[in-house]
Each structure stands twice: as structure tokens, then as C-alpha cells.
Write a protein that holds these residues in place. Structure first.
Motif, mmCIF file in Angstrom:
data_model
loop_
_atom_site.group_PDB
_atom_site.id
_atom_site.type_symbol
_atom_site.label_atom_id
_atom_site.label_comp_id
_atom_site.label_asym_id
_atom_site.label_seq_id
_atom_site.Cartn_x
_atom_site.Cartn_y
_atom_site.Cartn_z
ATOM 1 N N ILE A 115 -8.003 0.002 -2.384
ATOM 2 C CA ILE A 115 -8.471 1.023 -3.320
ATOM 3 C C ILE A 115 -9.023 0.391 -4.602
ATOM 4 O O ILE A 115 -9.670 1.052 -5.388
ATOM 5 N N GLY A 116 -8.775 -0.899 -4.765
ATOM 6 C CA GLY A 116 -9.291 -1.608 -5.936
ATOM 7 C C GLY A 116 -10.771 -1.931 -5.778
ATOM 8 O O GLY A 116 -11.335 -1.781 -4.689
ATOM 9 N N ALA A 147 -9.866 -3.387 3.502
ATOM 10 C CA ALA A 147 -10.126 -2.250 2.612
ATOM 11 C C ALA A 147 -8.997 -2.125 1.601
ATOM 12 O O ALA A 147 -7.818 -2.271 1.944
ATOM 13 N N PRO A 184 -5.049 -5.417 4.211
ATOM 14 C CA PRO A 184 -4.961 -4.783 2.882
ATOM 15 C C PRO A 184 -4.768 -5.883 1.834
ATOM 16 O O PRO A 184 -4.607 -7.056 2.196
ATOM 17 N N GLU A 185 -4.812 -5.522 0.587
ATOM 18 C CA GLU A 185 -4.494 -6.487 -0.470
ATOM 19 C C GLU A 185 -3.243 -6.010 -1.182
ATOM 20 O O GLU A 185 -3.221 -4.904 -1.731
ATOM 21 N N TYR A 186 -2.219 -6.819 -1.102
ATOM 22 C CA TYR A 186 -0.966 -6.532 -1.798
ATOM 23 C C TYR A 186 -0.768 -7.617 -2.858
ATOM 24 O O TYR A 186 -0.579 -8.788 -2.515
ATOM 25 N N ASN A 187 -0.818 -7.213 -4.112
ATOM 26 C CA ASN A 187 -0.591 -8.162 -5.205
ATOM 27 C C ASN A 187 -1.430 -9.441 -5.029
ATOM 28 O O ASN A 187 -0.918 -10.558 -5.049
ATOM 29 N N SER A 188 -2.710 -9.215 -4.796
ATOM 30 C CA SER A 188 -3.682 -10.316 -4.690
ATOM 31 C C SER A 188 -3.559 -11.144 -3.425
ATOM 32 O O SER A 188 -4.188 -12.207 -3.324
ATOM 33 N N ARG A 209 1.094 1.687 7.379
ATOM 34 C CA ARG A 209 1.003 3.059 6.872
ATOM 35 C C ARG A 209 0.201 3.936 7.831
ATOM 36 O O ARG A 209 -0.849 3.523 8.324
ATOM 37 N N TYR A 213 -6.087 2.763 5.411
ATOM 38 C CA TYR A 213 -7.537 2.561 5.414
ATOM 39 C C TYR A 213 -7.906 1.372 6.311
ATOM 40 O O TYR A 213 -8.985 1.338 6.897
ATOM 41 N N ASN A 214 -7.015 0.398 6.381
ATOM 42 C CA ASN A 214 -7.319 -0.774 7.204
ATOM 43 C C ASN A 214 -7.266 -0.457 8.694
ATOM 44 O O ASN A 214 -8.104 -0.927 9.460
ATOM 45 N N SER A 225 -1.532 -3.224 7.634
ATOM 46 C CA SER A 225 -0.809 -2.113 7.008
ATOM 47 C C SER A 225 -0.161 -1.265 8.094
ATOM 48 O O SER A 225 -0.805 -0.907 9.076
HETATM 49 C C1 LIG Z 1 2.695 -3.649 -2.838
HETATM 50 C C2 LIG Z 1 1.275 -3.254 -3.093
HETATM 51 C C3 LIG Z 1 0.452 -4.091 -3.808
HETATM 52 C C4 LIG Z 1 -0.893 -3.757 -3.998
HETATM 53 N N1 LIG Z 1 -1.715 -4.661 -4.621
HETATM 54 C C5 LIG Z 1 -3.048 -4.423 -4.632
HETATM 55 C C6 LIG Z 1 -3.979 -5.432 -5.060
HETATM 56 O O1 LIG Z 1 -3.607 -6.532 -5.425
HETATM 57 N N2 LIG Z 1 -5.306 -5.144 -5.037
HETATM 58 C C7 LIG Z 1 -5.778 -3.925 -4.601
HETATM 59 O O2 LIG Z 1 -6.994 -3.722 -4.581
HETATM 60 N N3 LIG Z 1 -4.936 -2.962 -4.187
HETATM 61 C C8 LIG Z 1 -3.587 -3.173 -4.174
HETATM 62 N N4 LIG Z 1 -2.728 -2.224 -3.702
HETATM 63 C C9 LIG Z 1 -3.262 -0.912 -3.321
HETATM 64 C C10 LIG Z 1 -3.815 -0.969 -1.905
HETATM 65 O O3 LIG Z 1 -5.184 -1.337 -1.961
HETATM 66 C C11 LIG Z 1 -3.711 0.425 -1.260
HETATM 67 O O4 LIG Z 1 -2.356 0.828 -1.214
HETATM 68 C C12 LIG Z 1 -4.330 0.451 0.116
HETATM 69 O O5 LIG Z 1 -4.394 1.786 0.531
HETATM 70 C C13 LIG Z 1 -3.503 -0.389 1.106
HETATM 71 O O6 LIG Z 1 -4.137 -0.463 2.352
HETATM 72 P P1 LIG Z 1 -3.864 0.599 3.520
HETATM 73 O O7 LIG Z 1 -4.574 1.865 3.133
HETATM 74 O O8 LIG Z 1 -4.455 -0.026 4.736
HETATM 75 O O9 LIG Z 1 -2.376 0.827 3.612
HETATM 76 C C14 LIG Z 1 -1.385 -2.529 -3.508
HETATM 77 C C15 LIG Z 1 -0.524 -1.667 -2.815
HETATM 78 C C16 LIG Z 1 0.768 -2.026 -2.595
HETATM 79 C C17 LIG Z 1 1.666 -1.102 -1.780
#
Ligand SMILES: Cc1cc2nc3c(=O)[nH]c(=O)nc-3n(C[C@H](O)[C@H](O)[C@H](O)COP(=O)(O)O)c2cc1C
Length: 187
Positions: A117-118, A115, A80-84, A17, A21-22, A15
Motif C-alpha cells: 500500500i506504500g 504489491a 509483500p513489504e513488511y518493515n522494508s 491474509r 493484494y499479493n 502474505s
Molecule cells: C508488519 C507490517 C509491516 C509493513 N511494512 C510495510 C512497509 O515497509 N512498506 C509498505 O509499503 N507497506 C508496509 N506494510 C503495509 C503492507 O503494504 C500492506 O499491509 C499490504 O496490504 C500487505 O500485503 P498483502 O495485501 O498481500 O497482505 C506493512 C504491513 C505490515 C502488517
């Protein structure tokens, strides 16, 4: 492995950002790792999106990135997890590594943490990352796993991992990672 007894680990956060969190999880890892390890976090944001039209000559920024991977005793990925799945920037960084003649991830010990938020705490992303790392030849630690779910509840406003159980799991993974590196790396 380097000749000193220290294990030099590089950390990659998937990430970009600022309040990630990661990235915060990597900082927690630096704090919780055994004294035989050091962690240097690599910023992957300067890497351009890979385009095969522009990989020869190999861009300096990508070469520098691969060099840092090559010199490390192990790579700690915080995904992070983006869309699985994993983020595009993380996949892009691994793709660059895979295009380098150096092949810095081939045979490289690796470990995965993540990490989100899900509630699944990047379980699905970690599975995808493991698959990609396997293809590029990284030797990825299987267990223990560190899946930080509901990250907004376990990091404080300063980005410190406050959850004792999570800190314990992370410490255990790092100890296992040190053992794993010594087991799979030539001395
Ligand atoms: C494009 C996108 C897709 C996401 N898809 C998921 C997901 O599939 N599962 C999940 O638990 N969180 C998902 N999230 C929420 C992320 O867990 C959350 O934004 C998290 O803070 C990302 O990690 P970071 O804090 O290191 O940036 C998604 C966020 C984004 C921006």
C-alpha cells in the motif's frame, strides 16, 4: 524442464491474509500469462516455523512443499513489504526449501512481483528477496520489475487488478519469465 512445451509455474504469495493484494497479484498473473504457461498457487500457511530441532526427519508438509517446487519449471514470488523487507512466512518457506536435501530452489528459474500500500511498491522487499534467492541458488529474472504501489487504489473490491498500466507491466514480466526459463533451463 518438463518434456511438454508447457511451462508449469508455481506461485508463492508472501502474505497469508485472505484479502491479500499479493495473492490477488498472483491471480492476475494467472490471467495475464502467455498461453504456454500455467500457474498453480502454493499455500505456504501449513509450513511450521523452522526449528532445526525438528527438521529431522524432514516434516511431510515441508517435503511436499519442496516437491512441488522441484517439479515446477519456475517459481513466481509475490512479496509483500513488511518493515522494508519480506514477510517472515515467505522467508520461512524459503528457509525450508534450503534445508531440503532436494535443494529445490537451486538452479530454479524465479521471478519476483509485489504489491504494497506504500508508494515504493515493495522495492525494498524485492531487493531483500533477490538477495535471499541468490543465496539459495535460484536464477532470478532481473527485468522487467513489477512494483505495485498504492495497491488499495489499483485492485477492486473483488481483488481484480484494474490498472491497465500495471496489467501491462505484469504481462511483460511474464513473457520475459517464459523466455528466461527457456534460456536457463536444460531442455
Ligand atoms: C508488519 C507490517 C509491516 C509493513 N511494512 C510495510 C512497509 O515497509 N512498506 C509498505 O509499503 N507497506 C508496509 N506494510 C503495509 C503492507 O503494504 C500492506 O499491509 C499490504 O496490504 C500487505 O500485503 P498483502 O495485501 O498481500 O497482505 C506493512 C504491513 C505490515 C502488517
Amino acid at each position: 524442464m518438463n518434456t511438454s512445451n508447457q511451462l508449469r509455474i508455481v506461485g508463492i504469495s508472501g502474505s497469508l491474509r485472505k484479502g491479500s493484494y499479493n495473492t490477488a497479484l498472483l491471480h492476475a498473473a494467472a490471467e495475464l500469462m502467455p498461453p504456454e504457461m500455467t500457474l498453480e498457487i502454493i499455500d505456504i500457511s501449513p509450513l511450521p516455523m523452522l526449528n532445526q530441532d525438528f527438521e529431522k526427519p524432514f516434516p511431510e508438509v515441508a517435503a511436499e512443499f519442496c516437491d512441488r517446487l522441484a517439479k515446477a519449471d519456475g517459481v513466481l514470488f509475490a512479496t509483500p513489504e513488511y518493515n522494508s523487507s519480506i514477510s517472515a512466512v515467505l522467508k520461512n518457506a524459503i528457509d525450508w526449501a534450503s534445508r531440503s536435501p532436494q535443494q529445490p530452489l537451486n538452479g530454479k528459474p524465479a521471478a519476483i512481483i509485489g504489491a504494497s500500500i506504500g508508494i515504493f511498491g515493495t522495492a525494498r522487499a524485492q531487493t531483500h528477496l533477490r538477495q535471499v534467492l541468490s543465496f539459495v541458488g535460484a536464477l532470478t529474472l532481473n527485468k522487467p520489475e513489477v512494483l505495485v504501489g498504492q495497491a488499495h487504489r489499483v485492485f477492486d473490491s473483488e481483488g481484480k487488478l484494474t490498472d491497465e498500466m500495471g496489467r501491462g507491466f505484469l504481462h511483460d514480466l511474464l513473457v520475459a519469465f517464459a523466455q528466461w526459463i527457456r534460456q536457463v533451463s536444460p531442455t
